[in-house]
Every structure is written in C-alpha cells, then in structure tokens.
Write a protein that holds these residues in place. Structure first.
Motif, short mmCIF file in Angstrom:
data_model
loop_
_atom_site.label_atom_id
_atom_site.label_comp_id
_atom_site.label_asym_id
_atom_site.label_seq_id
_atom_site.Cartn_x
_atom_site.Cartn_y
_atom_site.Cartn_z
N GLY C 84 1.92 -3.71 -3.65
CA GLY C 84 3.00 -2.74 -3.51
C GLY C 84 3.13 -1.95 -4.79
N LEU C 85 4.33 -1.45 -5.06
CA LEU C 85 4.54 -0.58 -6.21
C LEU C 85 4.56 -1.38 -7.52
CD1 LEU C 85 7.06 2.32 -6.28
CD2 LEU C 85 6.77 0.84 -8.27
N VAL C 86 3.81 -0.90 -8.51
CA VAL C 86 3.85 -1.50 -9.85
C VAL C 86 4.21 -0.40 -10.85
CG1 VAL C 86 2.58 -2.73 -11.66
CG2 VAL C 86 2.12 -3.24 -9.25
N PRO C 87 5.41 -0.47 -11.44
CA PRO C 87 5.81 0.56 -12.42
C PRO C 87 4.96 0.47 -13.68
CG PRO C 87 7.71 -0.74 -11.64
CD PRO C 87 6.47 -1.46 -11.20
N ILE C 88 4.85 1.59 -14.39
CA ILE C 88 4.13 1.62 -15.67
C ILE C 88 4.70 0.55 -16.61
CG2 ILE C 88 3.60 3.06 -17.69
CD1 ILE C 88 2.31 3.89 -14.97
N GLY C 89 3.80 -0.16 -17.26
CA GLY C 89 4.20 -1.19 -18.23
C GLY C 89 4.30 -2.57 -17.63
N GLU C 90 4.38 -2.66 -16.29
CA GLU C 90 4.49 -3.99 -15.68
C GLU C 90 3.11 -4.52 -15.30
OE1 GLU C 90 7.61 -4.33 -12.77
OE2 GLU C 90 9.05 -3.29 -14.06
N ALA C 91 3.06 -5.83 -15.05
CA ALA C 91 1.78 -6.50 -14.81
C ALA C 91 1.36 -6.38 -13.36
CB ALA C 91 1.89 -7.97 -15.18
N SER C 92 0.09 -6.04 -13.14
CA SER C 92 -0.49 -6.10 -11.79
C SER C 92 -1.16 -7.45 -11.56
CB SER C 92 -1.51 -4.97 -11.60
OG SER C 92 -2.46 -4.97 -12.64
#
Lengths: 80, 139, 139, 80
Positions: C84-92
């Motif tokens: 789903g959505l992963v904002p900039i700076g967060e871990a995938s």
C-alpha cells in the motif's frame, strides 16, 4: 634517547605495568630494540605475538625511533 | 559521508542509531550490532571486559572512515564501541550506515566491522567461571 | 534458523526488530531497512505505493528462507514488508538476522534482501508531481 | 480447459483488470498461449516484459497448463 612504551591486554598483565619510560636507548634504536629490552626484563613476554605502533600508527619492527616517541606493543586485537 | 565515532563505558542504546543516520535522501540503512555471547569455544562466559588504546583507536577509526569514504557512496555513519565491562547479551559495538542505495549501505557496514576487527587496538577479555582469556574466537 | 515473514499495510516499527531476534547465544545482529527516498532518478517523489501478489510472496519467501538456511548458520530471522502507500522517509522493508557469528548475520542479511529484490512478486510505484512509474531504479 | 489469470502492476493497469478467467483454452495451451490471447484482446500489452508463474511458482513460457491452474503474468519485480 627517551621513549614512552605502552603495553596492553595480555602483554600488560604479564609485564605488570601499562606504561614505562625507557631512558638510555641508543640513537639507532628500533621497535625491535624496545621489545628486546622488555623481554630481558620480563622473559614471560617471549614468544607473545604483538604488532607495534609508534605515535598512534602501525609500524614495522625495524622502524627507527626518535626522541619522545610513544611506542605501543599491541597483542592481536579483538575488538568489535 | 559524515562519520562519527564514540567510545563509551555506558550501555549502548542500539535502537537509537538507525533513526539518527537516515535522511530523506537515503533509501537504505544497514546496521551491525556485536553482542556478548553466553558461550565461547564451548565454554560458558560470565562477562566480557574490553580494553582500548584510546588515542590510537581514534586515529585508526579516522583512517578507516577515510577509506570507507573512498569506496562507498554513503550518507551518515555512526560507530559506537563500548569499553570496560560488557554483560552477556549487551552490545560491545553498534554500527549504522545510511546511503541512497542498498549496496553502499550494506557494503560499507560490512567493510567497517571487518576493518575494525582487523586493526583497531581494542582487546576483549572473556571471563569464564574458571579463568579468563584475551581474544578468544574473533568471528 | 527460525524465520518469520510479515506483509503489512501499517507503518513498520523498525527499532523493534533487532531486539526481538537476539538471544544470548548470538554474537551478531545485522539489519537492513529499505526506506522511501525523496528523489529517484533526479525526480522528486511524493510517495510510494507497493502492490503484492500475496500468496506467491509467501511461497517465494519460504523458498528464500529455505535457501538461506542451507547457506548460513543463523538464529532467528525476521522480514517485514509493507504494502500500500509508503510515505517518504518510512520503511518499505525491514530485515533482522541474529547469528552466533558476524559473517553469517551479515551474509544472510545481504542474501535475503538481494533475493527478495530479485524474485519476490512485489511492485513499487513511484508517484511524482507530474505522473507515476512502476519499478524505478531498483537499487 | 479453464484457467484463472492474474495481472499485476503496469500489466494490470494497461489491461484494466486484475483477474480474468479464460474458458476455452486448447488442451495443449501453455503460458505463452495465455499471453498471446491477452495481447490479442489488449494490444497495449505487446512488448511489455513479464515473467510467468503457475500456481505460485515461476515457470518458463512453454510450460503446459492444466485445468484450474492459476497463471500470473509478473512485470519485473521492484519490492524491497
């Protein structure tokens, strides 16, 4: 010529001191000269593996010393 | 590459490192933590004691960082090494590397711990129930 | 080797993983975290969106874990991948590997992320200010 | 022969569906047969790189299909 000698880990324990001053070194003394002097004072050091550093950098055993150098005898490192 | 090194007698806060190194230009953070094991070469370890030649440790770390800078494209790097008593289960070293790409983060992290174990003048004493030994197995 | 894999739509708690995998028989913990970068191929990224073929992801992860088990002597392994959505700076993705020795922890961590990027059926969409693209640079 | 076909990422978006059932496949149909049928319905798919999986495992394009298989067309993966 005078140099300061530092000992660490097992070498320090066997020698019984962490630092000594050697005062009357000949002008052509090397790291190996220092090691031989320490071994003559403390035969227990013989055969112990050790690298050498002068003024905080590794040097070979035939490195010539200068007045005021800090010489260190370094058993195999085991940090990390 | 912006590198920092700390020698400390305090417990290392392992979880704090990774968030501190990452920026929004990084796609990868690699960490390595070395911990005090209960067993070494088949013997039960009570605790570890680390001794350091502190000024040379700093000089050697500066050389290692300079070398890593030449080999990898990384952002921020932090290395923390503990000295003195390290209880079983606690960290003796923690490394965190942030980089735009994973190969640099992982490669630099491995390069740093390998070089540190090879050349940095720090010594580990393993204390057993019936004695103590310097060095031990160094893997 | 005791391996777990989680696919989640929630934010990954990166700091929680390493302490969860370590035991007193481990001398090393290696982690890898992949994070959403602000910039990709020179363009400003607004966010990432990940899509997964979930049942095949699980099957492929089981194959990758079995292969890692043959190659490395490791303790506990955890892999968490966000979808789903992963904002900039967060871990995938976050990977944590504990092992008695560092070469196994570091080697397994790198092997896992390399294999995951190569074969696990998950796709990243980079959303830019003026469009979107699947895949992008995959390093 | 009937198989279920799943599409992902750019393939899914171009085709406009994430899953379709193909009903009247010949008995000797392969993964490549499926791909050709999809391309005939949606010429936009032509030339797009895609690997194939049957029943959750990668297979080569000449893999023969069986009744009830789940076939997936997988664009180059980009997880991690």
């Amino acid at each position: 010529m005078q140099v300061r000698v530092r000992l660490f880990a097992g070498l320090r324990e066997r020698f019984g001191a962490e630092e000594i001053l050697l005062d009357d070194l000949p002008g052509d003394a090397t790291v190996s000269t220092v090691r031989a002097i320490l071994e003559s004072r403390c035969p227990d050091l013989r055969g112990l593996p050790a690298a050498a550093a002068v003024n905080l950098a590794y040097v070979p055993g035939d490195r010539r010393l200068e007045e005021g150098d800090e010489v260190a005898l370094l058993p195999p490192v085991s940090g990390g | 590459m912006n590198a920092s090194f700390v020698l400390t007698r305090a417990r290392i806060d392992v979880g704090a490192l990774a968030p501190e190194v990452r920026t929004d230009e990084d796609g990868a953070v690699a960490t390595f933590v070395g911990t005090a094991r209960r067993t070494s070469q088949g013997r039960r370890v009570l605790r570890l004691e680390y001794e350091a030649y502190e000024p040379m440790v700093r000089a050697e770390m500066a050389r290692i960082f300079a070398d890593a800078r030449d080999r990898f494209r990384v952002g921020e790097v932090r290395v923390v090494h503990r000295v003195g008593l390290v209880p079983i289960g606690e960290a003796s070293i923690a490394i965190a590397v942030a980089a735009p790409h994973r190969a640099d983060a992982l490669g630099a992290c491995r390069h740093l711990i390998d070089r540190i174990k090879e050349t940095v003048p720090i010594w580990k004493k393993e204390v057993f129930e019936d004695g103590a030994a310097w060095g031990g197995d160094r893997s």
